[in-house]
Every structure is written in C-alpha cells, then in structure tokens.
Scaffold this motif. Structure first.
Motif, PDB file in Angstrom:
ATOM      1  N   GLY A 222      47.418  21.159  34.985  1.00 32.22           N
ATOM      2  CA  GLY A 222      46.133  20.682  35.483  1.00 32.22           C
ATOM      3  C   GLY A 222      45.669  21.402  36.741  1.00 32.22           C
ATOM      4  O   GLY A 222      44.547  21.908  36.824  1.00 32.22           O
ATOM      5  N   ALA A 223      46.547  21.458  37.727  1.00 30.93           N
ATOM      6  CA  ALA A 223      46.186  22.076  39.008  1.00 30.93           C
ATOM      7  C   ALA A 223      45.820  23.549  38.817  1.00 30.93           C
ATOM      8  O   ALA A 223      44.915  24.066  39.476  1.00 30.93           O
ATOM      9  CB  ALA A 223      47.347  21.952  39.992  1.00 30.93           C
ATOM     10  N   SER A 224      46.512  24.212  37.900  1.00 28.48           N
ATOM     11  CA  SER A 224      46.247  25.638  37.690  1.00 28.48           C
ATOM     12  C   SER A 224      44.874  25.875  37.081  1.00 28.48           C
ATOM     13  O   SER A 224      44.215  26.868  37.380  1.00 28.48           O
ATOM     14  CB  SER A 224      47.299  26.247  36.752  1.00 28.48           C
ATOM     15  OG  SER A 224      48.588  26.052  37.261  1.00 28.48           O
ATOM     16  N   THR A 225      44.449  24.965  36.200  1.00 30.77           N
ATOM     17  CA  THR A 225      43.157  25.178  35.544  1.00 30.77           C
ATOM     18  C   THR A 225      42.017  25.066  36.545  1.00 30.77           C
ATOM     19  O   THR A 225      40.991  25.713  36.399  1.00 30.77           O
ATOM     20  CB  THR A 225      42.908  24.159  34.419  1.00 30.77           C
ATOM     21  OG1 THR A 225      42.906  22.854  34.984  1.00 30.77           O
ATOM     22  CG2 THR A 225      43.956  24.244  33.342  1.00 30.77           C
ATOM     23  N   ILE A 226      42.201  24.248  37.559  1.00 32.25           N
ATOM     24  CA  ILE A 226      41.090  24.025  38.479  1.00 32.25           C
ATOM     25  C   ILE A 226      41.157  24.965  39.686  1.00 32.25           C
ATOM     26  O   ILE A 226      40.173  25.146  40.401  1.00 32.25           O
ATOM     27  CB  ILE A 226      41.020  22.533  38.899  1.00 32.25           C
ATOM     28  CG1 ILE A 226      39.581  22.148  39.193  1.00 32.25           C
ATOM     29  CG2 ILE A 226      41.935  22.218  40.060  1.00 32.25           C
ATOM     30  CD1 ILE A 226      39.287  20.692  39.124  1.00 32.25           C
ATOM     31  N   SER A 227      42.303  25.615  39.879  1.00 37.81           N
ATOM     32  CA  SER A 227      42.450  26.430  41.090  1.00 37.81           C
ATOM     33  C   SER A 227      41.454  27.592  41.184  1.00 37.81           C
ATOM     34  O   SER A 227      40.975  27.885  42.277  1.00 37.81           O
ATOM     35  CB  SER A 227      43.898  26.891  41.278  1.00 37.81           C
ATOM     36  OG  SER A 227      44.216  27.912  40.380  1.00 37.81           O
ATOM     37  N   PRO A 228      41.101  28.265  40.073  1.00 31.03           N
ATOM     38  CA  PRO A 228      40.116  29.349  40.251  1.00 31.03           C
ATOM     39  C   PRO A 228      38.738  28.834  40.662  1.00 31.03           C
ATOM     40  O   PRO A 228      38.018  29.509  41.407  1.00 31.03           O
ATOM     41  CB  PRO A 228      40.033  30.013  38.874  1.00 31.03           C
ATOM     42  CG  PRO A 228      41.001  29.357  37.996  1.00 31.03           C
ATOM     43  CD  PRO A 228      41.619  28.207  38.696  1.00 31.03           C
ATOM     44  N   LEU A 229      38.383  27.634  40.211  1.00 34.07           N
ATOM     45  CA  LEU A 229      37.078  27.069  40.592  1.00 34.07           C
ATOM     46  C   LEU A 229      37.072  26.772  42.087  1.00 34.07           C
ATOM     47  O   LEU A 229      36.110  27.062  42.808  1.00 34.07           O
ATOM     48  CB  LEU A 229      36.804  25.768  39.832  1.00 34.07           C
ATOM     49  CG  LEU A 229      36.886  25.814  38.312  1.00 34.07           C
ATOM     50  CD1 LEU A 229      36.502  24.457  37.726  1.00 34.07           C
ATOM     51  CD2 LEU A 229      35.952  26.892  37.768  1.00 34.07           C
ATOM     52  N   VAL A 230      38.166  26.181  42.528  1.00 36.99           N
ATOM     53  CA  VAL A 230      38.294  25.851  43.942  1.00 36.99           C
ATOM     54  C   VAL A 230      38.277  27.128  44.776  1.00 36.99           C
ATOM     55  O   VAL A 230      37.637  27.201  45.829  1.00 36.99           O
ATOM     56  CB  VAL A 230      39.591  25.038  44.158  1.00 36.99           C
ATOM     57  CG1 VAL A 230      39.945  24.952  45.618  1.00 36.99           C
ATOM     58  CG2 VAL A 230      39.437  23.652  43.560  1.00 36.99           C
ATOM     59  N   ALA A 231      38.967  28.169  44.268  1.00 38.20           N
ATOM     60  CA  ALA A 231      39.010  29.433  45.009  1.00 38.20           C
ATOM     61  C   ALA A 231      37.614  30.028  45.137  1.00 38.20           C
ATOM     62  O   ALA A 231      37.206  30.457  46.220  1.00 38.20           O
ATOM     63  CB  ALA A 231      39.949  30.415  44.305  1.00 38.20           C
ATOM     64  N   LYS A 232      36.857  30.029  44.035  1.00 40.34           N
ATOM     65  CA  LYS A 232      35.512  30.613  44.094  1.00 40.34           C
ATOM     66  C   LYS A 232      34.643  29.872  45.097  1.00 40.34           C
ATOM     67  O   LYS A 232      33.928  30.468  45.900  1.00 40.34           O
ATOM     68  CB  LYS A 232      34.852  30.545  42.703  1.00 40.34           C
ATOM     69  CG  LYS A 232      35.278  31.621  41.755  1.00 40.34           C
ATOM     70  CD  LYS A 232      35.009  33.014  42.286  1.00 40.34           C
ATOM     71  CE  LYS A 232      33.532  33.385  42.258  1.00 40.34           C
ATOM     72  NZ  LYS A 232      33.319  34.744  42.796  1.00 40.34           N
ATOM     73  N   LEU A 233      34.693  28.563  45.040  1.00 39.76           N
ATOM     74  CA  LEU A 233      33.863  27.771  45.941  1.00 39.76           C
ATOM     75  C   LEU A 233      34.326  27.944  47.389  1.00 39.76           C
ATOM     76  O   LEU A 233      33.531  27.895  48.325  1.00 39.76           O
ATOM     77  CB  LEU A 233      33.975  26.293  45.533  1.00 39.76           C
ATOM     78  CG  LEU A 233      32.766  25.404  45.733  1.00 39.76           C
ATOM     79  CD1 LEU A 233      31.536  25.989  45.070  1.00 39.76           C
ATOM     80  CD2 LEU A 233      33.039  24.009  45.167  1.00 39.76           C
TER      81      LEU A 233
END
Lengths: 195, 396
Positions: free
Chosen positions: B341-352
């Motif tokens: 779960g955490a891995s799937t959302i990490s790129p979104l968080v990184a971009k933002l």
C-alpha cells in the motif's frame, strides 16, 4: 543514541554450541551476528524523509518503498550503520532542504554521512547498499529512476562505493538493515533477499 | 479573517514534535519502544467526529490548558489494551488508575513543552483527570459542538507490543484562531517574497470547514457510484479532511498489499487521487462486478473492473468539488496498482512534495454491505491551487 531493548540480558534461551558462555563484552561484531530473530534487539523505524544512525545491535527498518530510495551506509570496523529513506532526487537550493534534508537524496546522503561521522564512523570506510527507486506509476514521470541515478552521483562524489543494490523495476519494497551490515529487501509478494 | 495553510503546517510540526517528546517519555516509563506514526490536524464537524469514533471504547487522561494555549488535551488508548499497558507500568496492575494517570501526565507534559517553546509562553496544565469513555466522548470537551474545529491528533505505536496511544488536542477555537492568524501575516509575506509574490496560500478561515463538507460530499458521490455500478449497497464510514505532513501519508496507508487505481487531477485544484482496496476487498468487489467466475482473483478481468469502478468513483468525487468551487476539474485515465500500500502511494506523495511539505488529505472509507469490502480514497490536492479556489469561493 538509540533507545533499544538490547540490554545484554543473560542468555537463558538455548545457546548454540560455542559455549564460552560469557556476555557480549569481548565479542567482535561479527560474532554477534546471526542470532535468533532481531525482535529481541531494538528496532528503529525510519519514516519517509527520515534517517537514523545506530552504533549498537539495533535493526534499522523502513517500509513501503515505492519510488523512494533507501540508502544504507555502514562502517563495519567502527560498527556504525545508518539508513536514509529519501523521496526526491534534488534538494540543493530548496528552502525545505534545510528543515528536512532527509527528504532529498543529495542533502539526505550528506546529512547521513555527517551523522555517521559524528557517531564515530570514518567516511572513507563507508560502504553503501541501495534499494527502491521503482517506477511504480506511469503518471509520475520516472521519479524512482531519477532517485536512483541521483544516489549514484552523490555517493560517487562522496567517494562511497555501492557494494550492492536492488533498485528499479515496478515493485514496492520493505528493507531491514541488520547488524551484520546486510540489507534485507522484501517485496510485496513476500520474496526476500539479502544484499 | 485569513489563515495561511503554511501556518497550519507550523502548528502541525509542533504537534509532531510534541508527540515525539511524549513518545520518548512513555518509552522511558514503560521500557517499550514507541514511535509516532502519524500526526495530523483535522478540520471536522462534531458530527463527523462522532461518526468516526463510534464503537470505540477508550481509557485515558485529560488535562485542561491555560496560558499560552487554551483548551484541552487528551491521551487515550483502546480499552482492550488496558491490561497490556498496566503490565508495563511501574506498580503494574495494582496501581491501575493512578498509574495510567501518571502516564498521561508525563506524556501530555512532554507534548505541551514543544508548543510552549514555540509560543514563548508557559502553558499551565490542570491536574490530570482519569476517564473511561465510549465513542467520541474521549475527545476533548467541545470537539463535538462546533462545526469546524481544529483537532490535533497523533498516533503512537509500540514497535514490539500491541499498544497504541492517541493524543488529541483541541485548542479553544477563538484564541487559537487568533494565534494562527497572528502567525499568518509574516508567513504570507515571507512566502510571497520567496515565490516572487505570485502565489499565496492564505485562505479565509471559514472556507476550511466549507472544504471539509466538500470532501464529505465527494465521498458520498463516490459511494453512490459504486452502488450504481455494482448493485452493492454502500455507505461512507469515515470522511475526514486532515492537514498532514505528506511524508506521513505512506505510513498511514500501511504495508499490507493493496490493489486499486490512481488518477492525476487537472484543473483547479490539480493533484492526485488514489482509491485503494486491501487485496481481499479488491477481489470481492471485482468478483461482484464480473458476470462469471475468474481463475485468478486479481487478474486482467478484475483489473479492468476495478479501473472502471475507479473511473466512476473519481468522477463522482471531483464533480462534487467542481460544482461547489465553480471550477473545472478533469482526471487522467485510471492506472491500476497492486503492491505494498505505502509503495503505491509514495510516487504521488513524492510528486506533490516537489512543491509542498504538507497537504490536505481527504480520507474516506467506503464500506459495501453484503460482501465484506472496504476501500480508502486519498485525495491529494495542490495546496496553492486549493487555496486559490477556496478564496474565490468565499468572495462570491
């Protein structure tokens, strides 16, 4: 430095054959490795955009790496290890890099090396293991691969060799940095390997 | 009256620092490692809070605050963990209530030290009061009364035992509003200079609760669309607007495998939206949508079904916003994810995170009746664009 439960308690669990039976005080670090489960020792969680350094037997862990990278540095002789979980490639020139350097690969690695130095490591003896930097999504223009590339550049500039890595691909990873200096990488499907 | 969302960021950082001090104090006392998992500031109505705490039983300690900060702070843990906690405390079971009270006193003292330093003023704590409470009664007095209170919430997790604590702080809204408004003026000036004066993150105080209700409406739309598409009855379990450090979001999603879809949003505000199911829920929902049995639980057919479902949910979610904000928001085609779960959302968080350290996170839990399935929706809007849209909303 780290709050851990490793209080060198007298070992009343079944002990492997090498029974000089005394406590760890005279042990060199290599002799302590491979003990049963790290749960008896301290476990330090490193969050996203954080780093941690330990000089004892604690295990450093960080979970849910997607596009983020984990950089594990060790000076084996000094027994000092550190783990960074960085989110973005470049913090240089950004105002937030000062308040949270570990968010970025470049400022994060610099801070980690500084913290290891402070804890007694010799920066010239450091070795690096790297994991993460997956390309999880097409939506987010290759932030993972850019992180990995940046790690290579920054470590090269700092003169720290990368001895092993498990990077890229499209899989999430969770890592554990053990006292023996190995980085255990676990993927979502449960597959685990030590690098 | 305007507040800068970055001033909220500063407050959040303080709450986080305070929570770390509290975790340290508790670790020393119990001999158990504790880590601060998440710290967030929520803007929520009393009704929302009552819903999200329904069914929990808590034990804890509360203190009243006077001086640098007025209000109330609470340390709470699940009643089911009471024995585990007591066995760790000096004096153990026999001390019972007084041991818990002492823990609360020490932890909350640690928590408030950070705030007092920042404010440059002492905060007086009233003597700790022990309580046992059902549901939202655990929250500080007044949390359920207002329709747009700031509630600071930190979750502390023990790394080796099953013991979780929460710290809630509810500042009296009048004085606290003055406090963050007071911090806003210099923050805006500084931010304006740094960004060439082109952007502002100051929004009218009142519009924060407007946005909170927006979040709720989006969630309800999304749930309706699931019902329409699957024929399953759905309900929105929890829907909260929180202001959190973006770096905390992956930890919140957790390390269990998840499947779902992510979207990029374009318009005002732009950002990302992720709809994540735990694996078993994803399989159950896909199964309900497909006309025949499939060989693989989360194979290609399930992937298509979940993408389609994601599409209608996202449309429902952002239509609600666009209507209220009077803007146009569009979304990208769905991208299927299936991983930690955490891995799937990490790129979104990184971009933002390239543009901001803190974010408004709308988390919504949608529950389907009949089959056991639940999904979490994380909406991550760009803070500057959101501020701009909210600002316009209040002018019209």
């Amino acid at each position: 430095m780290t709050r851990s439960l490793s209080d060198d308690r007298p070992d009343d669990s079944a002990k492997p054959a090498e029974s000089d039976g005394d406590a760890v005080d005279d042990a060199d670090p290599a002799a302590v490795t491979g003990g049963p489960g790290a749960d008896d020792r301290g476990r330090i969680k490193v969050g996203v955009g954080e780093l941690a350094v330990t000089t004892d037997e604690s295990t450093l862990t960080t979970s849910g790496l997607g596009s983020c990278v984990a950089v594990a540095l060790v000076d084996e002789r000094a027994g000092v290890r550190g783990l960074l979980h960085a989110m973005l490639p470049a913090g240089e020139g950004r105002t937030t890099a000062a308040s949270r350097p570990a968010k970025y690969v470049d400022t994060g690695i610099d801070s980690l090396i500084g913290a290891l130095d402070d804890a007694g490591a010799d920066p010239r003896r450091l070795e690096a293991r790297v994991a993460g930097g997956a390309e999880m999504l097409d939506l987010t223009d290759a932030v993972g691969p850019r992180n990995v590339e940046r790690v290579g550049e920054v470590l090269d500039r700092a003169g720290v060799p990368i001895v092993a890595s498990d990077v890229g691909d499209t899989v999430g990873r969770t890592v554990r940095f053990d006292p023996d200096g190995r980085l255990v990488v676990r993927a979502a499907d449960g597959f685990e390997r030590a690098i | 009256m305007r507040v800068d969302v970055r001033a909220l960021g500063a407050c959040n950082r303080l709450a986080e620092r305070g929570a770390k001090q509290a975790a340290g104090a508790l670790s020393d006392l119990t001999g158990t490692d504790l880590a601060v998992e998440v710290t967030g500031a929520s803007v929520a109505s009393g009704e929302d809070l009552a819903e999200s705490f329904a069914g929990r039983e808590s034990i804890g300690v509360s203190v009243g605050l006077r001086g640098g900060l007025d209000g109330e702070a609470v340390l709470a843990f699940d009643a089911v963990n009471a024995d585990a906690l007591l066995s760790l405390l000096p004096g153990g079971q026999s001390m019972g209530r007084s041991a818990v009270t002492e823990v609360g006193n020490i932890a909350l003292g640690g928590f408030l030290d950070g705030w007092a330093n920042y404010l440059g003023k002492a905060i007086d704590m009233s003597p700790p009061r022990y309580f046992e409470a059902d549901g939202a009664a655990v929250l500080p007095d007044g949390a359920l009364a207002g329709d747009g209170v700031f509630l600071f919430e930190s979750r502390l997790d023990a790394t080796t035992t099953d013991l979780d604590f929460s710290i809630y702080m509810l500042p009296d809204s009048g004085p606290f509003r003055d406090l963050i408004v007071g911090k806003t003026a210099p923050a805006v000036t500084a931010g304006g200079e740094a960004d060439g004066g082109t952007t502002s993150t100051a929004v009218p105080y009142e519009s924060l609760s407007t946005f909170s209700s927006l979040a709720k409406r989006g969630s309800a739309n999304a749930a309706d669309n699931i019902a329409m598409m699957t024929g399953l009855e759905t309900s929105v379990d929890v829907s909260r607007l929180r202001f959190v450090p973006l770096a905390d979001v992956p930890a919140e999603v957790g390390t269990e495998p998840h499947a779902g879809t992510v979207f990029e949003l374009q318009g005002e505000p732009s950002g990302y939206l992720a709809i994540l199911f735990e694996e078993s829920s994803a399989a159950a929902v896909a199964d309900a949508m497909l006309p025949m049995e499939t060989d693989e639980p989360l194979g290609d057919m399930a992937e298509n079904a979940l993408c389609e479902l994601g599409n209608v949910m996202t449309s429902g979610f952002i239509d609600g916003w666009a209507n209220v904000l009077g803007t146009t928001i569009t979304h990208s085609p769905p991208e299927f994810v299936h991983d930690i779960g955490a891995s799937t959302i990490s790129p979104l968080v990184a971009k933002l995170s390239e543009r901001q350290d803190y974010g408004f996170v709308i988390d919504t839990a949608i529950q389907t009746e009949g089959i056991q399935a639940r999904c979490d929706v994380y909406a991550l809007p760009d803070e500057r664009e959101l501020a701009r849209a909210l600002d316009r909303l209040s002018e019209s």
